[in-house]
Write a protein that holds these residues in place. Structure first.
Motif, short mmCIF file in Angstrom:
data_model
loop_
_atom_site.label_atom_id
_atom_site.label_comp_id
_atom_site.label_asym_id
_atom_site.label_seq_id
_atom_site.Cartn_x
_atom_site.Cartn_y
_atom_site.Cartn_z
N GLY A 113 0.75 -1.56 0.08
CA GLY A 113 0.29 0.14 -0.04
C GLY A 113 1.00 1.00 -0.03
O GLY A 113 0.32 2.41 -0.34
N GLU A 114 2.00 1.24 -0.21
CA GLU A 114 2.78 1.95 0.50
C GLU A 114 3.61 3.14 -1.44
O GLU A 114 3.61 2.07 -2.33
N PHE A 115 3.36 3.80 -0.91
CA PHE A 115 3.20 5.25 -2.55
C PHE A 115 4.63 5.60 -2.62
O PHE A 115 5.09 6.13 -1.30
N VAL A 116 5.42 5.26 -3.36
CA VAL A 116 7.35 5.66 -3.17
C VAL A 116 7.77 6.41 -4.34
O VAL A 116 7.05 5.90 -5.65
N SER A 117 8.04 8.31 -4.38
CA SER A 117 9.14 8.21 -5.81
C SER A 117 10.05 8.02 -5.67
O SER A 117 10.49 8.33 -5.02
N ILE A 118 10.86 8.53 -7.08
CA ILE A 118 11.83 8.57 -7.19
C ILE A 118 12.30 9.40 -8.19
O ILE A 118 11.70 9.25 -9.35
N VAL A 119 12.65 10.04 -8.12
CA VAL A 119 13.11 11.35 -8.28
C VAL A 119 14.96 11.28 -8.71
O VAL A 119 15.73 11.36 -8.32
N GLY A 120 15.26 12.63 -10.05
CA GLY A 120 16.99 12.92 -10.14
C GLY A 120 16.70 13.00 -11.79
O GLY A 120 15.56 12.91 -12.55
N SER A 121 17.85 13.80 -11.48
CA SER A 121 18.35 14.33 -13.29
C SER A 121 17.94 13.15 -14.44
O SER A 121 18.51 12.14 -14.05
N SER A 122 18.11 13.37 -15.19
CA SER A 122 18.39 12.61 -16.55
C SER A 122 19.42 11.69 -16.67
O SER A 122 20.71 12.55 -16.10
N GLY A 123 19.49 10.08 -16.66
CA GLY A 123 21.05 9.78 -16.62
C GLY A 123 21.73 9.50 -15.58
O GLY A 123 22.41 8.73 -14.93
N SER A 124 20.93 9.60 -14.06
CA SER A 124 21.05 9.58 -12.57
C SER A 124 20.70 7.91 -12.97
O SER A 124 21.02 7.49 -11.35
N GLY A 125 20.28 7.65 -13.38
CA GLY A 125 19.90 5.54 -13.18
C GLY A 125 18.38 4.97 -13.24
O GLY A 125 18.54 4.13 -12.77
N LYS A 126 17.70 6.51 -12.58
CA LYS A 126 16.47 5.94 -11.97
C LYS A 126 15.26 4.54 -13.14
O LYS A 126 15.21 3.96 -12.43
N SER A 127 15.39 5.06 -14.67
CA SER A 127 14.57 4.27 -15.53
C SER A 127 15.67 2.69 -15.13
O SER A 127 14.69 1.78 -15.29
N THR A 128 16.97 2.67 -15.49
CA THR A 128 17.39 1.20 -15.21
C THR A 128 17.46 0.54 -13.86
O THR A 128 17.19 -0.60 -14.02
N LEU A 129 17.09 1.80 -12.91
CA LEU A 129 16.60 0.67 -11.27
C LEU A 129 15.10 0.02 -11.93
O LEU A 129 15.04 -1.31 -11.45
N LEU A 130 14.40 0.78 -12.77
CA LEU A 130 12.43 0.56 -12.38
C LEU A 130 12.75 -1.02 -13.74
O LEU A 130 12.27 -1.45 -12.41
N HIS A 131 13.40 -1.17 -14.48
CA HIS A 131 13.57 -1.73 -14.96
C HIS A 131 14.15 -3.31 -13.60
O HIS A 131 14.21 -4.44 -13.83
N ILE A 132 15.20 -3.57 -13.44
CA ILE A 132 15.62 -3.83 -12.19
C ILE A 132 14.80 -4.40 -11.51
O ILE A 132 14.37 -5.88 -11.54
#
Length: 235
Positions: free
Chosen positions: A43-62
């Motif tokens: 039930g938790e809502f977590v957001s990840i923020v950061g500039s382009s190239g910080s690795g956010k989408s790569t982490l999400l895919h993993i």
């Protein structure tokens, strides 16, 4: 026994431990994720923020099992996830996870109803009548009862993203993963999608992890994680 091994015994839906991800290009190696750990509760809502190239989408895919870490562990609903074969990871994704992207990735030749029903129809025990009812219910819930038979090319950007939300929810996932879900929308449409995301999360008691550049969406989360150069940082 470690907390990681005991994830199934508490309310932890997703847990990642010491995640590293590197890519090799010729003779050079690029370290994209550098030892990140994360827990998400039911039930938790977590957001990840950061500039382009910080690795956010790569982490999400993993975390979503679309890619494997170079090192580290990912635990989904009490079961180690990252070391499974593609077929088994696909089965667990279909059972426990919903995905929403900046670009909706709807299948253009299928109707809204067919696109939403697709994840359930891929299951061996799918009952067409029940699947159709579930898809219709969710399209009604996101305000698209009048668009059931329309193909993506006949829908606005906001309508396509609503179809994508319904598709992500059709399997009744424990966790929704969203990568810039409003990044391709105008402010008014984005705001309506924000509100819908929050309502649906509460309605279905679903955990949600969103990668976003949008501070408004990020601030509505229970917890904000800031990412830079593959690491968590203090804001």
């Amino acid at each position: 026994m470690s907390n990681f091994a005991n994830a199934a015994m508490n309310n932890t839906v997703l847990e990642a431990k010491d995640i590293y991800k590197s890519f090799t290009d010729g003779k050079s190696t690029v370290d994209v994720i550098k030892g990140l750990s994360l827990q998400i509760q039911q039930g938790e809502f977590v957001s990840i923020v950061g500039s382009s190239g910080s690795g956010k989408s790569t982490l999400l895919h993993i975390l979503g099992g679309l890619d494997r870490p170079t090192e580290g562990l990912v635990n989904l609903n009490g079961k180690r996830f990252d070391n499974l074969g593609e077929a088994e990871r696909g089965f667990l994704r279909n059972e426990h996870l919903g995905f929403v992207y900046q670009f909706h990735h709807l299948l253009p030749e299928f109707t809204a109803l067919e696109n939403v029903a697709m994840p359930l129809m891929l299951r061996k025990d799918a009952d067409f009548k029940q699947v159709k009812q579930r898809a219709e219910f969710l399209l009604e819930r996101v305000g698209l009862t009048h668009r059931l038979t329309h193909q993506p090319g006949e829908l606005s950007g906001g309508e396509r993203q609503r179809v994508a939300l319904a598709r992500a929810l059709v399997t009744q996932p424990k966790l929704m993963l969203a990568d810039e879900p409003t990044g391709n929308l105008d402010r008014k449409t984005a705001t309506s999608i924000f509100e819908l995301l929050r309502e649906l999360r509460e309605e279905f008691n679903m955990a949600m992890l969103i990668v976003t550049h949008d501070e408004q969406l990020a601030k509505s989360a229970d917890r904000i994680l800031h990412m830079q150069d593959g690491l968590w940082i203090d804001a």
